[in-house]
Design a protein around this motif. Structure first.
Motif, PDB file in Angstrom:
ATOM      1  N   LEU A  91      80.764  -1.339  60.144  1.00 28.22           N
ATOM      2  CA  LEU A  91      80.114  -2.199  59.164  1.00 28.22           C
ATOM      3  C   LEU A  91      79.983  -1.483  57.822  1.00 28.22           C
ATOM      4  CD1 LEU A  91      77.242  -3.674  61.388  1.00 28.22           C
ATOM      5  CD2 LEU A  91      79.406  -4.768  60.786  1.00 28.22           C
ATOM      6  N   PHE A  92      79.685  -2.278  56.786  1.00 27.33           N
ATOM      7  CA  PHE A  92      79.444  -1.736  55.449  1.00 27.33           C
ATOM      8  C   PHE A  92      77.947  -1.445  55.357  1.00 27.33           C
ATOM      9  CE2 PHE A  92      82.699  -5.136  55.221  1.00 27.33           C
ATOM     10  CZ  PHE A  92      83.813  -4.335  55.036  1.00 27.33           C
ATOM     11  N   GLY A  93      77.566  -0.217  55.674  1.00 30.00           N
ATOM     12  CA  GLY A  93      76.162   0.122  55.875  1.00 30.00           C
ATOM     13  C   GLY A  93      75.227  -0.225  54.739  1.00 30.00           C
ATOM     14  N   GLU A  94      75.656  -0.059  53.479  1.00 32.03           N
ATOM     15  CA  GLU A  94      74.772  -0.294  52.342  1.00 32.03           C
ATOM     16  C   GLU A  94      74.772  -1.744  51.866  1.00 32.03           C
ATOM     17  OE1 GLU A  94      75.714   2.455  49.275  1.00 32.03           O
ATOM     18  OE2 GLU A  94      75.218   4.226  50.459  1.00 32.03           O
ATOM     19  N   LEU A  95      75.719  -2.534  52.339  1.00 31.68           N
ATOM     20  CA  LEU A  95      75.764  -3.943  51.961  1.00 31.68           C
ATOM     21  C   LEU A  95      74.894  -4.769  52.902  1.00 31.68           C
ATOM     22  CD1 LEU A  95      79.576  -4.507  51.237  1.00 31.68           C
ATOM     23  CD2 LEU A  95      77.778  -3.739  49.669  1.00 31.68           C
ATOM     24  N   ASN A  96      74.408  -5.904  52.422  1.00 31.15           N
ATOM     25  CA  ASN A  96      73.661  -6.786  53.312  1.00 31.15           C
ATOM     26  C   ASN A  96      74.617  -7.770  53.983  1.00 31.15           C
ATOM     27  OD1 ASN A  96      74.078  -9.018  51.551  1.00 31.15           O
ATOM     28  ND2 ASN A  96      72.192  -8.566  50.422  1.00 31.15           N
ATOM     29  N   VAL A  97      74.072  -8.675  54.780  1.00 25.57           N
ATOM     30  CA  VAL A  97      74.894  -9.598  55.557  1.00 25.57           C
ATOM     31  C   VAL A  97      75.758 -10.473  54.649  1.00 25.57           C
ATOM     32  CG1 VAL A  97      74.795 -11.606  57.080  1.00 25.57           C
ATOM     33  CG2 VAL A  97      73.341  -9.627  57.548  1.00 25.57           C
ATOM     34  N   VAL A  98      75.153 -11.069  53.634  1.00 35.66           N
ATOM     35  CA  VAL A  98      75.887 -11.961  52.733  1.00 35.66           C
ATOM     36  C   VAL A  98      76.976 -11.199  51.993  1.00 35.66           C
ATOM     37  CG1 VAL A  98      75.693 -13.392  50.660  1.00 35.66           C
ATOM     38  CG2 VAL A  98      73.999 -13.602  52.489  1.00 35.66           C
ATOM     39  N   LEU A 132      78.843 -19.222  58.801  1.00 32.22           N
ATOM     40  CA  LEU A 132      78.936 -18.036  59.652  1.00 32.22           C
ATOM     41  C   LEU A 132      77.557 -17.483  59.976  1.00 32.22           C
ATOM     42  CD1 LEU A 132      81.980 -16.361  57.895  1.00 32.22           C
ATOM     43  CD2 LEU A 132      81.919 -17.087  60.291  1.00 32.22           C
ATOM     44  N   VAL A 133      76.670 -17.450  58.986  1.00 33.95           N
ATOM     45  CA  VAL A 133      75.303 -16.973  59.202  1.00 33.95           C
ATOM     46  C   VAL A 133      74.616 -17.813  60.279  1.00 33.95           C
ATOM     47  CG1 VAL A 133      73.001 -16.859  58.153  1.00 33.95           C
ATOM     48  CG2 VAL A 133      74.985 -15.892  56.955  1.00 33.95           C
ATOM     49  N   CYS A 146      73.103  -3.634  56.285  1.00 33.76           N
ATOM     50  CA  CYS A 146      73.668  -3.623  57.637  1.00 33.76           C
ATOM     51  C   CYS A 146      73.161  -2.443  58.467  1.00 33.76           C
ATOM     52  CB  CYS A 146      75.187  -3.586  57.558  1.00 33.76           C
ATOM     53  SG  CYS A 146      75.903  -5.052  56.827  1.00 33.76           S
ATOM     54  N   SER A 147      72.991  -1.307  57.803  1.00 35.27           N
ATOM     55  CA  SER A 147      72.552  -0.113  58.533  1.00 35.27           C
ATOM     56  C   SER A 147      71.154  -0.262  59.107  1.00 35.27           C
ATOM     57  CB  SER A 147      72.599   1.114  57.609  1.00 35.27           C
ATOM     58  OG  SER A 147      71.763   0.911  56.478  1.00 35.27           O
ATOM     59  N   GLY A 148      70.353  -1.195  58.554  1.00 39.70           N
ATOM     60  CA  GLY A 148      68.988  -1.371  59.033  1.00 39.70           C
ATOM     61  C   GLY A 148      68.812  -2.526  59.991  1.00 39.70           C
ATOM     62  N   LEU A 149      69.899  -3.220  60.337  1.00 44.39           N
ATOM     63  CA  LEU A 149      69.799  -4.361  61.246  1.00 44.39           C
ATOM     64  C   LEU A 149      69.558  -3.902  62.678  1.00 44.39           C
ATOM     65  CD1 LEU A 149      72.800  -6.577  60.083  1.00 44.39           C
ATOM     66  CD2 LEU A 149      70.382  -6.906  59.541  1.00 44.39           C
ATOM     67  N   PRO A 150      68.813  -4.672  63.478  1.00 43.65           N
ATOM     68  CA  PRO A 150      68.748  -4.385  64.914  1.00 43.65           C
ATOM     69  C   PRO A 150      70.160  -4.362  65.490  1.00 43.65           C
ATOM     70  CG  PRO A 150      67.179  -6.097  64.312  1.00 43.65           C
ATOM     71  CD  PRO A 150      68.036  -5.864  63.101  1.00 43.65           C
ATOM     72  N   ARG A 155      75.993  -6.172  66.099  1.00 39.40           N
ATOM     73  CA  ARG A 155      77.113  -6.635  66.919  1.00 39.40           C
ATOM     74  C   ARG A 155      77.521  -8.055  66.528  1.00 39.40           C
ATOM     75  NH1 ARG A 155      80.520  -3.141  69.211  1.00 39.40           N
ATOM     76  NH2 ARG A 155      79.465  -1.549  70.414  1.00 39.40           N
ATOM     77  N   LEU A 156      76.541  -8.925  66.350  1.00 37.76           N
ATOM     78  CA  LEU A 156      76.838 -10.304  65.975  1.00 37.76           C
ATOM     79  C   LEU A 156      77.485 -10.381  64.597  1.00 37.76           C
ATOM     80  CD1 LEU A 156      73.640 -12.050  67.353  1.00 37.76           C
ATOM     81  CD2 LEU A 156      75.969 -12.293  68.224  1.00 37.76           C
ATOM     82  N   LEU A 157      77.023  -9.548  63.674  1.00 34.95           N
ATOM     83  CA  LEU A 157      77.627  -9.526  62.345  1.00 34.95           C
ATOM     84  C   LEU A 157      79.074  -9.057  62.420  1.00 34.95           C
ATOM     85  CD1 LEU A 157      77.630  -9.753  59.286  1.00 34.95           C
ATOM     86  CD2 LEU A 157      76.570  -7.478  59.171  1.00 34.95           C
ATOM     87  N   GLU A 158      79.345  -8.060  63.235  1.00 35.36           N
ATOM     88  CA  GLU A 158      80.724  -7.577  63.338  1.00 35.36           C
ATOM     89  C   GLU A 158      81.646  -8.695  63.851  1.00 35.36           C
ATOM     90  OE1 GLU A 158      83.255  -3.736  64.885  1.00 35.36           O
ATOM     91  OE2 GLU A 158      81.531  -4.375  66.066  1.00 35.36           O
ATOM     92  N   ILE A 159      81.166  -9.469  64.822  1.00 36.08           N
ATOM     93  CA  ILE A 159      81.974 -10.589  65.321  1.00 36.08           C
ATOM     94  C   ILE A 159      82.124 -11.650  64.236  1.00 36.08           C
ATOM     95  CG2 ILE A 159      82.176 -12.364  67.100  1.00 36.08           C
ATOM     96  CD1 ILE A 159      80.441 -10.497  68.890  1.00 36.08           C
ATOM     97  N   ALA A 160      81.054 -11.917  63.479  1.00 36.37           N
ATOM     98  CA  ALA A 160      81.121 -12.875  62.377  1.00 36.37           C
ATOM     99  C   ALA A 160      82.151 -12.430  61.337  1.00 36.37           C
ATOM    100  CB  ALA A 160      79.747 -13.032  61.730  1.00 36.37           C
ATOM    101  N   LEU A 161      82.191 -11.144  61.036  1.00 37.57           N
ATOM    102  CA  LEU A 161      83.172 -10.626  60.079  1.00 37.57           C
ATOM    103  C   LEU A 161      84.592 -10.825  60.591  1.00 37.57           C
ATOM    104  CD1 LEU A 161      81.356  -7.317  59.045  1.00 37.57           C
ATOM    105  CD2 LEU A 161      81.632  -9.367  57.644  1.00 37.57           C
ATOM    106  N   ALA A 162      84.772 -10.640  61.904  1.00 36.56           N
ATOM    107  CA  ALA A 162      86.095 -10.859  62.491  1.00 36.56           C
ATOM    108  C   ALA A 162      86.495 -12.324  62.377  1.00 36.56           C
ATOM    109  CB  ALA A 162      86.092 -10.418  63.956  1.00 36.56           C
ATOM    110  N   ILE A 163      85.563 -13.237  62.652  1.00 34.56           N
ATOM    111  CA  ILE A 163      85.853 -14.667  62.552  1.00 34.56           C
ATOM    112  C   ILE A 163      86.111 -15.062  61.095  1.00 34.56           C
ATOM    113  CG2 ILE A 163      84.860 -16.970  62.849  1.00 34.56           C
ATOM    114  CD1 ILE A 163      85.832 -15.691  65.430  1.00 34.56           C
ATOM    115  N   ALA A 164      85.470 -14.364  60.159  1.00 34.69           N
ATOM    116  CA  ALA A 164      85.704 -14.632  58.730  1.00 34.69           C
ATOM    117  C   ALA A 164      87.139 -14.351  58.324  1.00 34.69           C
ATOM    118  CB  ALA A 164      84.743 -13.809  57.876  1.00 34.69           C
ATOM    119  N   CYS A 165      87.840 -13.549  59.118  1.00 31.54           N
ATOM    120  CA  CYS A 165      89.257 -13.271  58.852  1.00 31.54           C
ATOM    121  C   CYS A 165      90.164 -14.412  59.306  1.00 31.54           C
ATOM    122  CB  CYS A 165      89.682 -11.984  59.556  1.00 31.54           C
ATOM    123  SG  CYS A 165      88.870 -10.488  58.961  1.00 31.54           S
TER     124      CYS A 165
END
Length: 250
Positions: A91-98, A132-133, A146-150, A155-165
């Motif tokens: 993940l992009f640790g310093e970026l947020n979900v959006v 996606l959210v 991202c680095s501060g997410l539970p 894990r869910l964000l990583e799958i969302a990023l994959a689906i965004a492709c």
């Protein structure tokens, strides 16, 4: 009529004298929910790295929608619709979900140079991010780095990023690894709700997840395909029980 979207033919990878994969011939059908299982050291990660271009085959072929891709670069495989997640989050640790979703969507749209422009300045991207959210239950954490997410949300964000492709084929490498037990049910539910037109190959040690998600299972042992069949066939196969599942587990 079944359509094969991803196929390997006599796929081999050696590291010196070590055979990591041996004559692996495998097919992933369109719309499949296919699991790849095997003991530690079976060669599962090596196989995924071959499919995605991290490693080059020593011999054999990889075909995506009937086209040979063994020598195609990783990024071009993604552009052709072959996307993966990782056992350890990427993940992009310093970026947020959006911001993370915007970065991936912009790259997919060929607007990578504009990836840090305000999200709303690109027509249509806000609606895609919002969808996606919602689909991955990230509404309450959209502004968090991202680095501060539970970990379950990571894990869910990583799958969302994959689906965004916009994948045609999605390789999920242990999506439940490290996820607390309390969050696994949500991860499993979100996996079950993935788009039906995306063909999925799941690599996972959590057999509850495998048996609930997959409709077909391949077993890899010592770098070679050992068995393949339906969930019922694999879960009751005495040889599979002995080498991997264990009678008590089943």
């Amino acid at each position: 009529m079944t359509i094969t979207v991803l196929e390997t033919k006599q796929l081999n990878r050696t590291f010196g004298a070590l055979k990591a994969t041996t004559d692996v011939s495998f097919r992933l059908e369109k719309g499949a929910r296919h699991a790849l299982i095997g003991p530690n050291g079976a060669g599962k990660t090596t196989l995924i790295n071959l499919l995605t271009g991290v490693l080059t085959p020593s011999s054999g072929q990889i075909l995506l929608n009937g086209e040979e891709i063994s020598s195609v670069k990783r990024e071009n495989r993604v552009r052709r619709g072959l996307v993966r997640t990782f056992q350890i989050n990427q993940l992009f640790g310093e970026l947020n979900v959006v911001e993370s979703l915007a970065l991936v969507i912009n790259e997919r749209r060929g607007q990578g140079r504009n990836c840090f422009r305000r999200t709303g300045s690109l027509a249509g991207i806000e609606d895609e991010i919002a969808s996606l959210v919602c689909d991955f239950g990230l509404e309450g954490v959209i502004d968090q780095p991202c680095s501060g997410l539970p970990y379950g949300k990571q894990r869910l964000l990583e799958i969302a990023l994959a689906i965004a492709c916009k994948p045609k084929v999605l390789l999920l490498d242990e999506p439940a690894a490290g996820v607390p037990q309390a969050d696994r049910q949500e991860v499993m539910a979100r996996l079950s709700a993935l788009p039906a037109d995306v063909s999925i190959l799941l690599i996972e040690h959590d057999m509850d997840l495998v048996f609930n998600f997959a409709n077909r299972i391949s077993v890899l042992v010592a770098g070679a395909l050992f068995a393949e069949g339906t969930v019922e066939q694999i879960s009751t196969d005495p040889m599979v029980k002995n080498v991997y599942l264990g009678g008590a587990h089943v």
